[in-house]
Design a protein around this motif. Structure first.
Motif, PDB file in Angstrom:
ATOM      1  N   ASN A  96       0.650  -1.081  -0.318  1.00 18.70           N
ATOM      2  CA  ASN A  96      -0.376  -0.091   0.222  1.00 18.70           C
ATOM      3  C   ASN A  96       0.853   1.372  -0.013  1.00 18.70           C
ATOM      4  O   ASN A  96       0.528   2.109   0.714  1.00 18.70           O
ATOM      5  N   ARG A  97       1.692   1.328  -0.703  1.00 23.87           N
ATOM      6  CA  ARG A  97       2.279   2.347  -1.175  1.00 23.87           C
ATOM      7  C   ARG A  97       2.384   2.945  -2.476  1.00 23.87           C
ATOM      8  O   ARG A  97       2.707   2.753  -3.301  1.00 23.87           O
ATOM      9  N   LEU A  98       2.590   4.280  -3.140  1.00 23.00           N
ATOM     10  CA  LEU A  98       2.646   5.221  -3.730  1.00 23.00           C
ATOM     11  C   LEU A  98       3.567   5.877  -4.049  1.00 23.00           C
ATOM     12  O   LEU A  98       4.179   6.164  -3.270  1.00 23.00           O
ATOM     13  N   VAL A  99       4.937   5.010  -4.200  1.00 24.30           N
ATOM     14  CA  VAL A  99       5.763   5.377  -4.507  1.00 24.30           C
ATOM     15  C   VAL A  99       6.230   6.471  -5.788  1.00 24.30           C
ATOM     16  O   VAL A  99       5.911   5.951  -7.039  1.00 24.30           O
ATOM     17  N   PHE A 100       7.118   7.620  -6.353  1.00 23.35           N
ATOM     18  CA  PHE A 100       7.630   8.727  -6.512  1.00 23.35           C
ATOM     19  C   PHE A 100       8.254   8.687  -6.992  1.00 23.35           C
ATOM     20  O   PHE A 100       9.545   9.461  -6.130  1.00 23.35           O
ATOM     21  N   ASP A 101       9.219   8.252  -8.623  1.00 20.91           N
ATOM     22  CA  ASP A 101      10.533   8.565  -8.378  1.00 20.91           C
ATOM     23  C   ASP A 101      11.171   9.976  -9.521  1.00 20.91           C
ATOM     24  O   ASP A 101      10.362   9.024 -10.506  1.00 20.91           O
ATOM     25  N   TYR A 102      11.427  10.084  -9.286  1.00 21.41           N
ATOM     26  CA  TYR A 102      12.170  11.033 -10.525  1.00 21.41           C
ATOM     27  C   TYR A 102      13.698  11.302 -10.756  1.00 21.41           C
ATOM     28  O   TYR A 102      14.429  10.976  -9.577  1.00 21.41           O
ATOM     29  N   SER A 103      14.189  11.309 -11.833  1.00 15.30           N
ATOM     30  CA  SER A 103      15.819  10.948 -12.248  1.00 15.30           C
ATOM     31  C   SER A 103      16.070  12.384 -13.034  1.00 15.30           C
ATOM     32  O   SER A 103      15.029  12.099 -14.148  1.00 15.30           O
ATOM     33  N   ALA A 104      16.733  13.523 -13.273  1.00 19.41           N
ATOM     34  CA  ALA A 104      17.116  13.774 -14.216  1.00 19.41           C
ATOM     35  C   ALA A 104      18.723  14.295 -14.206  1.00 19.41           C
ATOM     36  O   ALA A 104      19.944  14.074 -13.328  1.00 19.41           O
ATOM     37  N   HIS A 105      19.549  14.115 -15.976  1.00 19.15           N
ATOM     38  CA  HIS A 105      20.422  15.436 -15.650  1.00 19.15           C
ATOM     39  C   HIS A 105      20.507  15.886 -16.981  1.00 19.15           C
ATOM     40  O   HIS A 105      19.800  15.634 -18.267  1.00 19.15           O
ATOM     41  N   SER A 106      21.659  16.756 -16.928  1.00 24.38           N
ATOM     42  CA  SER A 106      21.471  17.841 -18.386  1.00 24.38           C
ATOM     43  C   SER A 106      23.137  17.773 -18.848  1.00 24.38           C
ATOM     44  O   SER A 106      23.966  17.475 -18.308  1.00 24.38           O
ATOM     45  N   ASP A 107      23.121  18.478 -20.364  1.00 25.58           N
ATOM     46  CA  ASP A 107      24.086  18.958 -21.022  1.00 25.58           C
ATOM     47  C   ASP A 107      24.679  20.036 -20.870  1.00 25.58           C
ATOM     48  O   ASP A 107      25.964  20.135 -21.383  1.00 25.58           O
ATOM     49  N   ARG A 108      23.992  20.849 -19.775  1.00 24.61           N
ATOM     50  CA  ARG A 108      24.277  22.582 -19.468  1.00 24.61           C
ATOM     51  C   ARG A 108      24.140  23.055 -18.266  1.00 24.61           C
ATOM     52  O   ARG A 108      22.902  22.247 -17.404  1.00 24.61           O
ATOM     53  N   THR A 109      24.400  22.915 -17.103  1.00 22.13           N
ATOM     54  CA  THR A 109      24.048  23.995 -16.427  1.00 22.13           C
ATOM     55  C   THR A 109      22.228  24.362 -16.029  1.00 22.13           C
ATOM     56  O   THR A 109      22.521  25.188 -17.384  1.00 22.13           O
ATOM     57  N   THR A 110      21.607  24.256 -15.409  1.00 19.22           N
ATOM     58  CA  THR A 110      20.251  24.486 -14.875  1.00 19.22           C
ATOM     59  C   THR A 110      19.344  24.643 -14.176  1.00 19.22           C
ATOM     60  O   THR A 110      20.751  23.475 -13.107  1.00 19.22           O
TER      61      THR A 110
END
Length: 350
Positions: free
Chosen positions: A157-171
């Motif tokens: 009974n867990r609702l799980v949010f996972d986010y991941s990101a990477h960029s080619d420039r500073t942002t």
């Protein structure tokens, strides 16, 4: 094991939009679409085992496309507010859209934030993995950003949010989910909910701009004090306009996922406990919902205080407050965010 089905939900700018239904072994049911990673339904049992949908939203895709106050959606590339829509990185100035009309600030990623795109999607175990590439210059942000967002429903009974990101420039990156919850199953407003937030401090805002002043103030003795479980309606009565739209500074601990908040609805017995690796949580009690006419699921009219948000994220306008949070993502780095909502019930009489 969570059962997952996929259905046609409509079209957006020539792209097919899908709706996924996830059902765990206990009967909890989650509906999420690849348009804006929007959670459209979340069916959770009460103390008697009766299921009810505890999130605000719409029955049809067209209502989401017509514009809405981020019901169930991902907010990004930078959630919350950026003052004047302006910031500087590595000596270069960037101007974003000032899309929050009343305040003139940049809000939740701009005119077409992450909530207004169809994401690539695939079944991934007990969840759905969404992904997209945000182009360099999208909504004024620098850098090409590769983003994944996984939403899962587990058998415990867990609702799980996972986010991941990477960029080619500073942002700049700050992501969150913007669901509006009502643990009564939308049978009444949120005023009877009992709320606890694991925070001793808030970052107060200027009423004229809705931006943080830069201060970090104790909640002691104020309407913002939810260190112990407190009736939300009683706290609202201590505010001149019954309004809450404020960031809480979560207590630091040694756990990778810190306890952020717990909400109990005493009539149904439903409990939602929130854990996150983020430094803050934004409490919004939906006081602005009555500013427009929102006809929700089943023709229900959503008025002020129909639902509340607990948005785990970095502090608002951190790019202008160096002592807040680091929301700058450098090339070679990876943005990682995990938030879990645990659902249970308490004993008692209806």
């Amino acid at each position: 094991m969570t059962q997952i089905t996929k259905h046609f939900f409509g079209e957006h700018q020539g792209q097919e939009v899908s709706l996924y239904t996830l059902t765990n072994k206990n009967g909890l049911r989650l509906c999420v679409t690849d348009y804006g990673c929007i959670i459209t339904q979340l069916w959770v049992p009460d103390r008697n085992g009766e299921l009810a949908d505890i999130v605000l939203g719409f029955d049809e895709l067209a209502s989401y496309q017509a514009g809405h106050p981020f019901f169930g959606a991902i907010a990004g590339r930078c959630a919350n507010r950026i003052g004047g829509g302006r910031f500087s990185l590595k000596g270069q100035e960037y101007q974003l859209a000032c899309n929050e009309a009343p305040t003139g600030q940049h809000l939740h990623g701009g005119v077409r934030g992450f909530d207004k795109y169809v994401w690539r999607s695939e079944v991934d175990g007990d969840g759905i993995l969404f992904s997209r590439v945000s182009a360099d210059g999208e909504e004024g942000y620098p850098g090409e950003l590769w983003v994944t967002h996984r939403i899962a429903l587990t058998d415990d009974n867990r609702l799980v949010f996972d986010y991941s990101a990477h960029s080619d420039r500073t942002t700049v990156v700050n992501l969150t989910n913007h669901s509006y919850y009502n643990l009564s199953g939308q049978r009444q407003d949120i005023c009877q909910h009992q709320l606890q937030i694991n925070a001793d401090f808030i970052t107060p805002t200027d009423p004229a701009t809705s931006l943080p002043t830069g201060e970090v103030l104790s909640v002691a003795g104020s309407a913002f004090d939810f260190r112990q479980a407190t009736c939300l309606g009683e706290a609202m009565a201590r505010r001149p306009d019954r309004d809450f739209d404020i960031n809480y500074v979560l207590r630091r601990d040694s756990e990778s996922l810190r306890f952020a908040a717990e909400v109990t609805e005493p009539n149904s017995g439903r409990v939602m406990r929130v854990l996150t690796n983020q430094p803050g949580v934004q409490l919004y009690n939906g006081f602005k919902l009555s500013n427009k006419h929102w006809e929700g699921k089943g023709g229900e009219i959503y008025r002020a205080f129909a639902g509340f948000c607990l948005e785990a994220q970095a502090f608002p306008d951190s790019i202008h407050q160096p002592h807040f949070c680091d929301v700058v993502l450098q090339p070679g780095e990876t943005y990682q965010h995990r938030t879990e909502h645990h659902f249970s019930v308490i004993d008692g009489q209806e």
